[in-house]
Each structure stands twice: as structure tokens, then as C-alpha cells.
Design a protein around this motif. Structure first.
Motif, PDB file in Angstrom:
ATOM      1  N   THR A 239       0.825  -1.494  -0.224  1.00  0.00           N
ATOM      2  CA  THR A 239      -0.001   0.222   0.274  1.00  0.00           C
ATOM      3  C   THR A 239       1.176   1.520  -0.206  1.00  0.00           C
ATOM      4  O   THR A 239       1.637   1.427   0.676  1.00  0.00           O
ATOM      5  N   HIS A 240       0.326   2.058  -0.573  1.00  0.00           N
ATOM      6  CA  HIS A 240       1.218   3.813  -0.649  1.00  0.00           C
ATOM      7  C   HIS A 240       0.084   4.394  -0.040  1.00  0.00           C
ATOM      8  O   HIS A 240      -1.098   4.790  -0.915  1.00  0.00           O
ATOM      9  N   LEU A 241       0.636   4.714   1.000  1.00  0.00           N
ATOM     10  CA  LEU A 241      -0.245   6.017   1.657  1.00  0.00           C
ATOM     11  C   LEU A 241       0.410   6.902   1.908  1.00  0.00           C
ATOM     12  O   LEU A 241       1.624   6.799   2.574  1.00  0.00           O
ATOM     13  N   ALA A 242      -0.553   8.027   1.799  1.00  0.00           N
ATOM     14  CA  ALA A 242      -0.017   9.576   2.394  1.00  0.00           C
ATOM     15  C   ALA A 242      -0.175  10.526   2.599  1.00  0.00           C
ATOM     16  O   ALA A 242      -1.928   9.942   2.839  1.00  0.00           O
ATOM     17  N   LEU A 243      -0.164  11.587   3.825  1.00  0.00           N
ATOM     18  CA  LEU A 243      -1.101  12.358   4.428  1.00  0.00           C
ATOM     19  C   LEU A 243      -0.743  14.038   3.444  1.00  0.00           C
ATOM     20  O   LEU A 243       0.659  13.663   3.819  1.00  0.00           O
ATOM     21  N   ALA A 244      -1.425  14.722   4.151  1.00  0.00           N
ATOM     22  CA  ALA A 244      -0.753  16.010   2.642  1.00  0.00           C
ATOM     23  C   ALA A 244      -1.467  17.124   3.764  1.00  0.00           C
ATOM     24  O   ALA A 244      -2.822  16.490   4.242  1.00  0.00           O
ATOM     25  N   TRP A 245      -0.866  18.031   4.009  1.00  0.00           N
ATOM     26  CA  TRP A 245      -1.638  19.502   4.865  1.00  0.00           C
ATOM     27  C   TRP A 245      -1.434  21.027   3.639  1.00  0.00           C
ATOM     28  O   TRP A 245       0.014  20.587   3.443  1.00  0.00           O
ATOM     29  N   PRO A 246      -1.937  21.282   3.772  1.00  0.00           N
ATOM     30  CA  PRO A 246      -1.448  22.692   3.149  1.00  0.00           C
ATOM     31  C   PRO A 246      -0.464  23.769   3.089  1.00  0.00           C
ATOM     32  O   PRO A 246      -0.217  23.726   4.918  1.00  0.00           O
ATOM     33  N   SER A 247      -0.146  23.525   2.975  1.00  0.00           N
ATOM     34  CA  SER A 247       1.458  24.081   2.994  1.00  0.00           C
ATOM     35  C   SER A 247       2.389  25.561   2.608  1.00  0.00           C
ATOM     36  O   SER A 247       1.015  26.294   2.333  1.00  0.00           O
ATOM     37  N   THR A 248       3.331  26.167   2.367  1.00  0.00           N
ATOM     38  CA  THR A 248       3.743  27.393   2.131  1.00  0.00           C
ATOM     39  C   THR A 248       4.354  27.526   0.742  1.00  0.00           C
ATOM     40  O   THR A 248       4.131  26.283   0.037  1.00  0.00           O
TER      41      THR A 248
END
Length: 866
Positions: A239-248
Motif C-alpha cells: 500500500t502507498h499511503l500518504a497524508l498531506a496538509w496545505p503548506s507554504t
């Protein structure tokens, strides 16, 4: 670096580098996939391909042929924000490099037949991408994290848009974006800047694609206010798992702090994620964190590859470690390491001219000026732990991020948005509870003595004299907890508890501890088992985290078990090369017929080979129960903060449902008679030990026995003076007393020539009989007291020694401050006390004679009596 802008608007950056006769020439064009209209998706990338497919002066294939003939290479790449064409070659061929790149970006023919062929090549690249899980997963993440912004589209475009491209579209895009004022020529290497500027002015035309300057009008996303998810399954293995938050954006003030945050979180094998999630928890095969900061607002990405069905577990661990940064300041060494990694990157880039050129072009186009590089790195140097925590709180929202998971078909139902949201809530609740602050109480001798919530005991002694911190855990266990079948399990366990935990893999633990110039290892003895850690003050918080994870979350990996089993078996075999070790082993086997003290701590070949991982896990849960732990911290610490940290990490640890307790085996059975244990070894020396039962740790007579051992042993002792100095019977001779929770032993050892065994034994017996029949002298007692008290004080100089001593004192119920009274206890012993102990202990009708050496009447006589 020298910058000039040509009359046509082309920016030219030149940096001399005379180290090698090499030059990098790059043309950066301010257009990427994010500048495409929806129907143009993939067009910037197609241009990258087409600009190598011939010009008015050069046929297809001639460009690469000419570059290679000059000893160089040429290539290009396309990103969201720019397209870059680059050549690296010997600096003597500078004019060739400039001529070719100028020709490529200004005079590409865009032949219709070549375009048709190249579109098929690009479509093959698209199809190849569909078979690359990492690319599919990345496109899923960006396509979900961005809603209206064109960063949501893949750089390569879509098959349907690519099929619709034709020459008029290509030319329209080219004329719109490939204008001198939207381009930057970067040259780095062994060059004369003025020569470069002259070439550039001559080769780059004044009116290339003369028209209105290109403008960017990209739609921007509104602030994210919820958890989003995208989940898909393919015929893949992990599984390719990713989490992301808005950045700069790159140029934003917070970028440096966020870069430091993501580096310490997930850059390299010593990062938090790698240590805790990959190596310790073994939940991912790989993991990383990165702050992607392009021309517009980017993403903070935390990702990992998961094998098997533990997708939600991996997600929980990645999210926990990421959000943890909201709750705690990173320790100074961790912060410094992250800053160093970032700053080192620019140093390594300076090794090659192409690296320097790429850095200059990147900052020039993405940050609107190559000079921003200095600003950025100055900001990195100034980032503090408080700033890292502050940006974590502002950017790592626990209720507004994106999750994507590309799973194998078998795990297609393992994760969905509802479960993602539910896990996020439990993670936040857990962190809120973990970081709640507990009260603290103070104890004697300046030691703060705390009973943690789960029953474990914590001792903290502040010692600011040296910026070091030592931490020890101690529990009753070790050899005393073993049976014949599990002999050696404690020693094996003590090695394996630092070989990986549920949070940190072994490699990460080793690398982090080494980077901190610290130490972390398991300890196992006859009466206890535990863990010890030693760290510099600035590394203490991070060091304790590793310590606690090993103590509470060891996974005992099967591969590491097999490796360490082999090491222990080799140690067992090597013991047979130490004749004195054999002599003492045989002594204990005979002196303790049924008690665990009869067994070697390292185990036997039979017992160690039979141990399984289940045995290790069972003993780990039993001997290192969190509620039975004694933890001691000594060093330059903030007492309150340390109590909070230990309470949070250890005080809330629960006992495993299957855990039993260590029960003492009972007092050793009575021993009497004179017995000989002979081991034949055809060696140059014979090794003789005469041994007797001794005292337990709780028996106050052990202090008199210590003095008797000192009077008899040591370089000024009776045995040394008589048997070595006067009679030259041995190099090594001594007397030893060893206590335990149960009765220990007292022994005299000598290594001598085989034909001198009888003489040596006779001499030993004579000295022992003297100690029994007549009191030692006042001078001998005084000297022994001074020696023992002095040696005791010397041994406790280090914080690590005091820490270990207090932990064991407390675990053995001696009183954690028992060591502080050792001098008084020794001082109180009288000559009569020593003789009384000698008479009680030295009984040849309750003695073991252990001999190792060549077989002879002297060594092998099993009937020898006093």
C-alpha cells in the motif's frame, strides 16, 4: 554570481567555478504544467520532448550526437512551475553548449510528423506511469489535496488531452510562454563571465516570440476545513499511503521552519518516522516527510509504503508522530541535526556545477531571485524548537488534512474516509491524554521519588555538574527467573529489546543514538534485568524517547533474534576457551544443585537453540512489566519536566493481558559435603577454585564478608603475598564474594602450573584456615576498610554508576539510598565480625573444589578431603 538582463529581457546568471574544467548551461523557462489551460494539460511536458526533435539547423538526433561528441550530456525536465533544458560538458566546449541550447529553445521545428511520433512516446510514458504505484499514488494525493488549483493535475497531463494536441496548439503555447523575459540562462563552471554574456547576447534573439508578456492566472484553493480522502486498489504488493496538509510557498516566512519540521520528522533513517514507524513499529517498508514548497502554496506530505493489512495501523502511527510535533518541543540535538541536513544539502550541491546551476535557477524562478537562497538559509539557521512547534500547531491541523491510499486488491476494503476520521479522533484524544501534566513529589537525599500512575517507581536526582543524563530501569528477573529450559533467555532478551520497537526500527535507534553520542543497551544479570541509557543533556528528551520505546515497545524481530542467537551461541562456545570461566561454571553447578544460580547467565547451547520468539515475548512481558519497573534518572535535568516526560511515556503504559509475574525460586537447598568438580583440559595451566555458600543482599553479614575478601584478595592481600609474591605459584590469585537476592557464594581462585595444584591448594587452605582460627589484625581491617570505602566512592563518580546503583537498590528493596550508607556499614564491622563470618562461611565440610586442567592425580583427585 553575476546577473545581467539582456535588452530582450533574458536574465543571465553566471557563476565562476574553477575547480574543474566543466560547465553547466541551463535554460529555465517560466512555464510548467500549472500554467496550462485545462485542454492543454500535458502541453508543457510535450514541449520538453519536442525541443529535442530537430531545429532549422539540426536534424532529429543531431543534437544529442553533437553534445556527446563534445563530451557532454543534455536533458530536460518539466515541473508544475518551470521547464528546464540543461547541458553539462567540458568548459572548453562552452560555445557548443550555448549554441545548441539557444538553437533548441528558439528554433525548434515542431515537425508535424515528429510531433505525431513523439505524442505516442508521451502516451507510452503515461501508460508506464499507470503501472508505477508511486506515481499513481502521488497523482491521487495531489488530485485530492488541491481542488481548483492546477497542482491537482499531473504534470504529464491526461491521455485524452495529449491525443488532442496538434502543431497549432504547440506553436500557440510556445509563442505565448517561450519569450526572453520569461526565460533565464544559468551558466556555472570554468568560464569567463564576460564571454558568456557576449555569447548570450549574440545567440538569443531580440524578438523571439515577440508579443504580450505571459501572465499567470492560476485559481487558488480556499482554506481546507475537513479531512479528505481518496482510496483505490490495484494489482500491487504494498500500500502507498500518504497524508498531506496545505503548506507554504518557497518565499514565505514559515518555509524554513516547516522544512526543519519535515526533515526531523521524516528525512533519512534517523528521522522520527523512520525510527519509530519503520524500524520500531515495523509498520512501513519505507516512509518520509517533505514540505513541498513550489511557486504557489504547496503541501506537507507524510508518506509510507505498507506491506500487508496494517494500513490503518500505519496511518495511525504516521499521524500520531506527525501531530506529536504540535504537543512537544523537539530536543536541541534533533533540531540541530535537521538544520545541519538542510544546510549540508547546499554544500553538497556545490560539488558539481550542475548542482549549483540548478540551485540558482530554482531560487531565481520560484522565489523571484537567486539572492533568496541566502535569506532562506539564514532563516534555517535561526529556526528554534519553539518555532517548529508553533508552525506545527498552525499547519498540522488534526481535522483538516488529506489522506490517500493505493492498496493491493486484497486490502481494497481496509481503509475508507470514515475509518480515517475515526482514527484521527483517537490519535488526538490519545495525545491530549499523553501530554497532560502529572504532579510530582520530593524524596530524601535530594532524590525525587514518584510512584507513577501504573505503579512503576521513578527516582530523579538532579546533578548539573556535568551536562550528561543517565537513565536506568531495573526489575527483578534475569537468571533468577529462568529454568533449565529457558536458560539464557534473559541475556538474549536484553540484547533484543534495543533491536527495534513498534515505533522505531533498529537501524534508526542505532543511528540516532550514535548521532547523539549516547549509549542505549539492555542489561541482564543474576537477579535483575533492565535497560540503560546515557545521553548528553541536549539529547536527553530524544534519548529518553528511544529508551522508553525499547523498554515498552520492543518488537523482538525474528531476524534479529536469529542473529543474536548465533552471537550468543558463539559466546557460549567461546566460554570453553576460558578455563577460569569453566572453573567457576562448574563451581556453581555443584554449589547450587537446583537453584537458578547454578546456570550460566548466557545459557547453554541446548537451551539457547530451543528458545523461540514466543519465549522471548513471554519473558519480555513478564520480566519488564511496566507496573514492576524502577526507573532512575540522574544528571543535568529539569526534575519537573523529567517527571512529566516519564509519567507520560512510562507511567501510562499498561501490563499486557498475557503477562505473568516473576516469582522468586525460593532459597537454595542446603549444601554440605566436600565435592570436587574436575574438567579435563590439556592446557599449560590448571585453574583451581575453592567455593562456599555466601550471603544474600539483605544479610548484613555481607559487609564483613566484603572485608574478608579484601583481606585475603587484592595485591596486598594474604593470598597474593603468600602464593604469588613469596611462593611464585601463580600470576592470578584472589578471593571473591558475590551476593544475590538469594544466598551468594564466596570463592578463592588461582591459576597455576598443573604440577603445582596440590601445593597451591594447600597454600590456599592454610590461609583460609588462618582466617577461621585467628582474627585478622587491626591493621589489615583498617586497610581493607579504607580500600573498600575508597573503591566504592571512586566507583560512584559517574552519574551512570549512581543511577544504576539506585535503580538496583530500589528494585531489590534495599532502599534506593543504600549505597550512601555503605561506608558506615563497612566502618561498623569489627575484627570479631570478620572472624565470625569466616567461621560461618569457610567450612571444608561444605565446600566445592573446581579444577580445570590436564588430567593428573593432583587435579583430578575427587576424593581429596581437608
Amino acid at each position: 554570481m553575476i546577473r545581467r538582463t539582456l535588452p530582450n529581457g533574458l536574465k543571465v546568471l553566471v557563476q565562476e567555478s574553477r575547480v574543474c574544467s566543466v560547465v553547466a548551461v541551463q535554460v529555465w523557462v517560466g512555464v510548467g504544467s500549472a500554467d496550462e489551460r485545462p485542454e492543454e494539460a500535458g502541453l508543457a511536458h510535450v514541449h520538453e520532448h519536442m525541443l529535442f526533435k530537430g531545429t532549422a539547423r539540426r536534424k532529429v538526433g543531431a543534437i544529442a550526437k553533437e553534445i556527446e561528441a563534445a563530451g557532454g550530456d543534455i536533458n530536460a525536465w518539466t515541473s508544475f512551475d518551470q521547464t528546464v533544458y540543461h547541458v553539462t560538458m567540458p568548459s572548453r566546449e562552452l560555445d557548443v553548449a550555448l549554441d545548441i541550447l539557444a538553437d533548441v529553445v528558439q528554433h525548434s521545428s515542431f515537425d508535424e510528423e515528429e510531433l505525431a511520433r513523439e505524442l505516442e512516446v508521451v502516451l507510452e510514458e503515461v501508460r508506464r506511469g499507470r503501472d508505477q504505484p508511486s506515481r499513481v499514488a502521488s497523482e491521487m494525493l495531489f488530485g485530492t489535496a488541491f481542488e481548483t488549483h492546477p497542482y491537482a493535475r499531473p504534470v504529464i497531463g491526461h491521455e485524452e488531452t495529449i491525443r488532442a494536441f496538434d502543431r497549432p496548439m504547440i506553436l500557440d503555447f510556445y509563442r505565448r510562454w517561450y519569450q526572453p523575459q520569461n526565460m533565464c540562462l544559468v551558466v556555472v563552471g570554468d568560464v569567463d563571465p564576460e564571454e558568456v554574456f557576449d555569447h548570450a547576447a549574440r545567440l538569443f534573439e531580440a524578438k523571439l516570440n515577440d508579443g504580450p508578456p505571459p501572465t499567470r492566472t492560476r485559481p487558488q484553493d480556499p482554506p481546507q476545513t475537513e479531512i479528505r480522502g481518496r482510496f483505490a486498489a490495484q494489482d500491487i504488493n504494498e500500500t502507498h499511503l500518504a497524508l498531506a496538509w496545505p503548506s507554504t510557498r518557497l518565499s514565505d516566512d514559515d518555509t524554513a521552519a516547516l522544512d526543519v519540521l519535515t526533515v526531523l520528522l521524516g528525512a533519512g533513517e534517523s528521522s522520527r518516522l523512520f525510527r519509530r514507524v519503520r524500524w520500531a513499529a515495523q509498520l512501513v517498508n519505507d516512509c518520509y516527510a517533505v514540505s513541498y514548497t513550489p511557486q504557489d502554496r504547496g503541501l506537507i506530505v507524510v508518506a509510507g509504503q505498507v506491506h500487508g493489512d496494517r494500513v490503518l495501523d500505519a496511518y495511525r502511527a504516521l499521524l500520531t508522530e506527525t501531530l506529536r510535533l504540535r504537543y512537544e518541543e523537539v530536543d536541541p540535538s534533533e533540531l540541530e541535526k535537521a538544520r545541519t541536513i538542510i544546510l549540508a544539502e547546499t554544500v553538497y550541491q556545490q560539488e558539481t556545477v550542475q548542482g549549483v546551476a540548478r540551485k540558482l535557477g530554482y531560487f531565481e524562478l520560484v522565489a523571484n531571485g537567486a539572492e533568496f537562497e541566502k535569506t532562506y538559509f539564514d532563516r534555517v539557521r535561526r529556526v528554534t524548537a519553539a518555532e517548529v512547534q508553533e508552525v506545527a500547531r498552525r499547519y498540522l491541523a488534526p481535522d483538516a488534512f488529506t489522506v490517500s491510499a493505493l492498496t493491493p486488491l486484497a486490502q481494497r476494503d481496509s481503509v475508507d474516509l470514515d475509518r480515517v476520521k475515526a482514527v484521527a479522533k483517537t490519535v488526538v484524544d490519545g495525545l491530549e491524554s499523553e501530554y497532560a501534566r502529572p504532579p510530582a513529589t520530593a524524596g530524601a537525599l535530594g532524590v525525587t521519588d514518584v510512584r507513577l500512575h501504573n505503579g512503576a517507581r521513578l527516582l530523579v536526582l538532579q546533578d548539573p555538574s556535568v551536562p550528561l543524563v543517565s537513565v536506568r530501569s531495573a526489575s527483578v528477573g534475569g537468571l533468577i527467573a529462568e529454568t533449565e529450559g529457558t536458560n539464557g533467555v534473559s541475556q538474549l532478551l536484553s540484547e533484543l529489546i534495543v533491536r527495534g520497537t513498534s515505533k522505531y526500527p533498529y537501524e534508526q535507534i542505532v543511528q540516532e543514538v550514535d548521532a547523539m553520542a549516547g549509549g542505549l543497551s539492555g542489561i541482564s544479570g543474576r537477579n535483575s534485568i533492565g535497560l540503560r541509557g546515557d545521553f548528553l543533556k541536549e539529547s536527553w528528551p530524544r534519548g529518553f524517547e528511544l529508551f522508553a520505546s525499547c523498554l515498552l515497545e520492543a518488537t523482538i524481530p525474528a531476524p534479529e533474534l536469529e542473529k543474536e542467537r548465533q552471537v550468543q551461541l558463539e559466546d557460549i562456545a567461546a566460554r570453553q576457551d576460558s578455563l577460569s570461566t569453566i572453573a567457576f561454571d562448574r563451581l556453581l553447578q555443584t554449589l547450587y544443585a537446583a537453584h537458578p544460580y547454578r546456570m550460566p547467565a548466557v545459557g547453554t547451547e541446548t537451551s539457547v537453540r530451543s528458545l523461540t520468539r514466543d519465549h522471548l515475548v513471554e519473558e519480555y512481558r513478564r520480566q519488564l512489566r511496566p507496573d514492576r519497573l524502577t526507573v532512575c534518572v540522574v544528571g543535568d535535568v529539569d526534575v519537573g519536566a523529567t517527571i512529566d516526560m516519564v509519567q507520560r511515556r512510562i507511567g501510562r503504559a499498561s501490563v499486557h493481558a498475557d503477562a505473568t509475574t516473576v516469582e522468586r525460586p525460593g532459597r537454595p537447598e542446603a549444601f554440605d559435603g566436600f565435592r570436587t568438580a574436575f574438567t579435563a583440559r590439556d592446557k599449560a595451566q590448571a585453574h583451581l577454585v575453592l567455593g562456599f555458600r555466601g550471603y544474600a543482599l539483605h544479610d548484613d553479614r555481607r559487609f564483613a564478608l566484603d572485608l574478608l575478601s579484601s583481606v585475603l584478595g587484592g595485591q596486598s592481600g594474604r593470598l597474593f603475598l603468600e602464593l604469588r609474591d613469596r611462593r611464585s605459584l601463580a600470576y592470578s590469585v584472589g578471593a571473591y564474594g558475590l551476593e544475590g537476592l538469594d544466598a551468594g557464594y564466596f570463592a578463592v581462585y588461582i591459576g597455576t602450573a598443573p604440577d603445582k595444584v596440590e601445593q597451591a591448594e594447600s597454600g590456599i587452605r592454610a590461609e583460609l584456615e588462618k582466617a577461621v582460627s585467628a582474627p585478622i589484625t587491626d591493621e589489615e581491617l583498617s586497610r581493607a576498610k579504607r580500600y573498600l570505602i575508597g573503591a566504592h566512592e571512586i566507583s560512584l563518580q559517574r552519574a551512570s554508576a549512581r543511577c544504576g546503583t539506585m535503580a538496583l537498590n530500589a528494585a531489590y528493596d534495599l532502599g534506593y539510598d543504600a549505597h550512601a550508607h555503605y561506608g558506615d556499614r563497612i566502618t561498623a564491622v569489627s575484627v570479631a565480625d570478620v572472624q565470625a563470618v569466616a567461621q560461618d562461611i569457610i567450612r571444608f565440610d561444605a565446600c566445592v573444589r573446581s579444577v580445570v586442567g590436564p588430567s593428573s592425580p593432583q587435579t583430578a583427585d575427587r576424593t581429596r578431603r581437608p
